[in-house]
Design a protein around this motif. Structure first.
Motif, PDB file in Angstrom:
ATOM      1  N   ALA A  83      -6.339 -15.435 -29.820  1.00  0.00           N
ATOM      2  CA  ALA A  83      -7.341 -15.803 -30.824  1.00  0.00           C
ATOM      3  C   ALA A  83      -8.504 -14.815 -30.843  1.00  0.00           C
ATOM      4  CB  ALA A  83      -7.867 -17.209 -30.556  1.00  0.00           C
ATOM      5  N   MET A  84      -8.602 -14.005 -29.779  1.00  0.00           N
ATOM      6  CA  MET A  84      -9.591 -12.933 -29.668  1.00  0.00           C
ATOM      7  C   MET A  84     -11.020 -13.425 -29.889  1.00  0.00           C
ATOM      8  SD  MET A  84      -7.530  -9.810 -31.495  1.00  0.00           S
ATOM      9  CE  MET A  84      -5.832  -9.460 -31.019  1.00  0.00           C
ATOM     10  N   PRO A  85     -11.498 -14.345 -29.056  1.00  0.00           N
ATOM     11  CA  PRO A  85     -12.872 -14.841 -29.203  1.00  0.00           C
ATOM     12  C   PRO A  85     -13.888 -13.772 -28.811  1.00  0.00           C
ATOM     13  CG  PRO A  85     -11.893 -15.692 -27.197  1.00  0.00           C
ATOM     14  CD  PRO A  85     -10.792 -14.968 -27.916  1.00  0.00           C
ATOM     15  N   TRP A  94      -9.443  -7.325 -22.739  1.00  0.00           N
ATOM     16  CA  TRP A  94      -8.944  -8.507 -23.448  1.00  0.00           C
ATOM     17  C   TRP A  94      -7.746  -9.157 -22.771  1.00  0.00           C
ATOM     18  CZ3 TRP A  94      -4.926  -9.701 -27.265  1.00  0.00           C
ATOM     19  CH2 TRP A  94      -3.865  -8.798 -27.248  1.00  0.00           C
ATOM     20  N   TRP A  95      -6.967  -8.392 -21.978  1.00  0.00           N
ATOM     21  CA  TRP A  95      -5.806  -9.005 -21.325  1.00  0.00           C
ATOM     22  C   TRP A  95      -6.221  -9.875 -20.135  1.00  0.00           C
ATOM     23  CZ3 TRP A  95      -1.737  -9.071 -24.222  1.00  0.00           C
ATOM     24  CH2 TRP A  95      -0.529  -9.529 -23.716  1.00  0.00           C
ATOM     25  N   GLY A  96      -7.461  -9.750 -19.702  1.00  0.00           N
ATOM     26  CA  GLY A  96      -7.966 -10.633 -18.654  1.00  0.00           C
ATOM     27  C   GLY A  96      -8.501 -11.946 -19.186  1.00  0.00           C
ATOM     28  N   GLN A  97      -8.583 -12.083 -20.516  1.00  0.00           N
ATOM     29  CA  GLN A  97      -9.025 -13.320 -21.149  1.00  0.00           C
ATOM     30  C   GLN A  97      -8.038 -14.456 -20.867  1.00  0.00           C
ATOM     31  OE1 GLN A  97     -11.735 -13.971 -22.896  1.00  0.00           O
ATOM     32  NE2 GLN A  97     -11.253 -15.902 -23.869  1.00  0.00           N
TER      33      GLN A  97
END
Length: 574
Positions: free
Chosen positions: A435-437, A425-428
């Motif tokens: 927003a954690m899509p 998720w940190w590469g998003q």
């Protein structure tokens, strides 16, 4: 106010006595109750004393023979002790007067008198060059003791201290915590290729981050200065110039082995015709383990797919030419070349630019393990066109042991969204990360390979450690490194060839020298060097590894190492 005056007759000219007592570099050789070492920082002089580092000064008048010694008290006031060198028949008399300050007990004042007599006796021996044992007077390393009895080593030590006094980077040494040796004196530390020393900057950064955690808790991610949300990107921007990369090509994340596995999943793309992975001789074990396991995961036998450059007969290492020749002959079978920028065993630095050209010409991708290269040798990963690299920061960059590591991904790969990767998720993309899509949209560059949130405390230690490196500047550090290694090589070349062989190639290396020893194991040699207050590393049964770190190693350190090697390898005869 009471005072005490002491005198010593020295059978040497007044000019010679004045030359010795007015030289701050010689002070630790005789004023042993005052200090164990001296360093110059710009126009200021600092002494390592039993009370810690103290600033001192000397007011001299050669015509009158005056050498007044002063130190800066805790109250900010200078306190001077007057001395005088006077010519007399048969030599010169040195007079030294010190004052009893308020709060000094009778017992302590009497002890100070005894210490002064011991120091003047040492001064007499030093100037006259008498081959006698020095008075034991608090911590003094073995070279300083031996130098009083052996004029040749005394001259080498004095020359080293003069070079340290002239070194523009000498002041940075005082910003590192240096361990004590078994004799109580400061150790000469040559294990920076295993773990660099703690800097005051890193310690302060750690303390500041812990304070933020205490005071802000979770709010520190958004309200700390800098915000914890941003710290890994900020430190990556500082790392980029050190490895010769654009900011987006570098990320601070993970550990060396975890990062290597992550990138191998992206860059190791075997086919039935081209599935081999090429390693250098004596590759670091984590590289070997990682590529062997990745070959198995891809369905290939490491006994077939894992290749290693052979060391030609009569050589101690494989050269860049050997690597290039192997790629030219077998490149059609190789999917990936993985090299250490500096080999952990021999200290050899490979020509990554040339090897990268050869690999790409043969259709191979190339990665580098820079654990022993970053901060040690010049790197230009972007310009050299290296595909990817991994490294740690706790060796020549002096960050926390086992702390956050780093990766490089060349921009042509970092911008290729089709490149397979093990996403986290940190590469998003930062715009949508919180927003954690459901769908992963990678950030541009190496930042898109990140997985978890940054380890805040470790990032803080790294950021603090980089402060002193950035102040020194890589170019100045590499110049000093070469000067220190040249001194070390001069000492090593004077040792018996039947007992010591330098296996590090002289024309392609960083700050590490590897010595193959005979007659005793490397572990035993290391133990005996430590008895002289010199700390080195070992590899295998017969290789001693010595790493010169110009941020905190001095010319005196190298002189001490040379002296200890001679005592262990020559004087004691094994």
């Amino acid at each position: 106010m009471h005072c005490s005056t002491h005198a010593v007759l020295i059978t040497a000219s007044a000019e010679r006595v004045f030359e010795v007592v007015s030289d701050p570099a010689r002070l630790p050789l005789w004023a042993v109750h005052f200090c164990s070492s001296v360093r110059a920082d710009g126009g200021a002089l600092w002494a390592t004393t039993p009370r810690g580092e103290v600033r001192f000064a000397m007011r001299t008048d050669r015509a009158l023979g005056v050498v007044d010694f002063g130190h800066l008290g805790a109250d900010g006031a200078w306190r001077y002790s007057p001395t005088r060198v006077m010519p007399v028949e048969g030599g010169a008399v040195f007079l030294y007067t010190f004052f009893r300050r308020p709060g000094i007990s009778d017992e302590r004042f009497e002890a100070m008198k005894r210490e002064m007599e011991e120091e003047l006796a040492l001064l007499k021996r030093l100037v006259e060059g008498q081959a006698v044992e020095p008075v034991s007077a608090g911590p003094m390393h073995s070279l300083a003791r031996d130098g009083l009895a052996r004029p040749a080593w005394r001259e080498r030590l004095e020359a080293a201290r003069r070079r340290d006094a002239e070194d523009p980077l000498a002041g940075l040494r005082g910003r590192f915590h240096r361990p004590a040796g078994p004799d109580g004196a400061e150790a000469a530390y040559f294990c920076g290729n295993g773990l660099g020393l703690l800097s005051t900057d890193a310690r302060e950064a750690l303390a500041g981050t812990l304070d933020q955690w205490r005071d802000l808790g979770f709010r520190a991610y958004f309200e700390a200065t800098p915000r914890w949300l941003d710290v890994d990107e900020l430190v990556a921007r500082r790392l980029a110039p050190i490895v010769g990369a654009a900011p987006e090509e570098v990320a601070a994340m993970g550990s060396v082995t975890a990062n290597l596995h992550l990138l191998l999943r992206s860059f190791y793309r075997p086919t039935p015709e081209r599935h081999a992975i090429l390693l250098e001789p004596d590759a670091f074990p984590t590289d070997r383990y990682a590529v062997a396991s990745q070959a198995r995961l891809a369905g290939y036998d490491p006994a077939v797919s894992l290749r290693e450059i052979s060391v030609p007969a009569g050589q101690s290492h494989a050269t860049t030419e050997d690597v290039v020749a192997y790629i030219a002959a077998h490149g059609h079978e190789i999917a990936l070349v993985l090299l250490g920028g500096v080999n952990h065993f021999s200290g050899q630095a490979y020509d990554l630019e040339r090897i990268t050209r050869a690999a790409h010409a043969a259709g191979c991708l190339i990665g580098a393990d820079l654990a022993h290269a970053i901060g040690n040798v010049a790197l230009r990963l972007h310009d050299w066109d290296v595909d990817f690299a991994v490294w740690c920061h706790y060796k020549y960059l002096n960050a926390d042991p086992g702390g956050v590591a780093g990766i490089f991904v060349h921009e042509r790969h970092g911008r290729d969204t089709r490149l397979p990767r093990l996403a986290g998720w940190w590469g998003q993309r930062r715009e949508t990360r919180l927003a954690m899509p459901d769908d992963f949209e990678p950030e541009v560059g190496a930042w898109g390979f990140r997985q978890s949130g940054p380890p805040i405390v470790s990032i803080a230690a790294l950021g603090g450690a980089l402060q002193v490196f950035e102040e020194a500047g890589a170019e100045r550090l590499f110049v000093k490194r070469e000067a220190l290694v040249a001194e070390l090589l001069a000492h090593a070349d004077g040792l018996p060839r039947d007992r010591v062989e330098v296996i590090t190639p002289r024309g392609s290396r960083g700050g590490q020298l590897s010595l193959r020893v005979r007659g005793e194991s490397a572990a035993e040699i290391s133990r005996r060097l430590w008895s002289h207050g010199v700390l080195v590393g070992t590899r295998g049964p017969d290789v001693v590894r010595i790493a010169v770190a110009p941020l905190y190693n001095s010319y005196e350190d190298v002189c001490r190492l040379g002296h200890a090697l001679e005592r262990v390898m020559v004087d004691d005869n094994g």
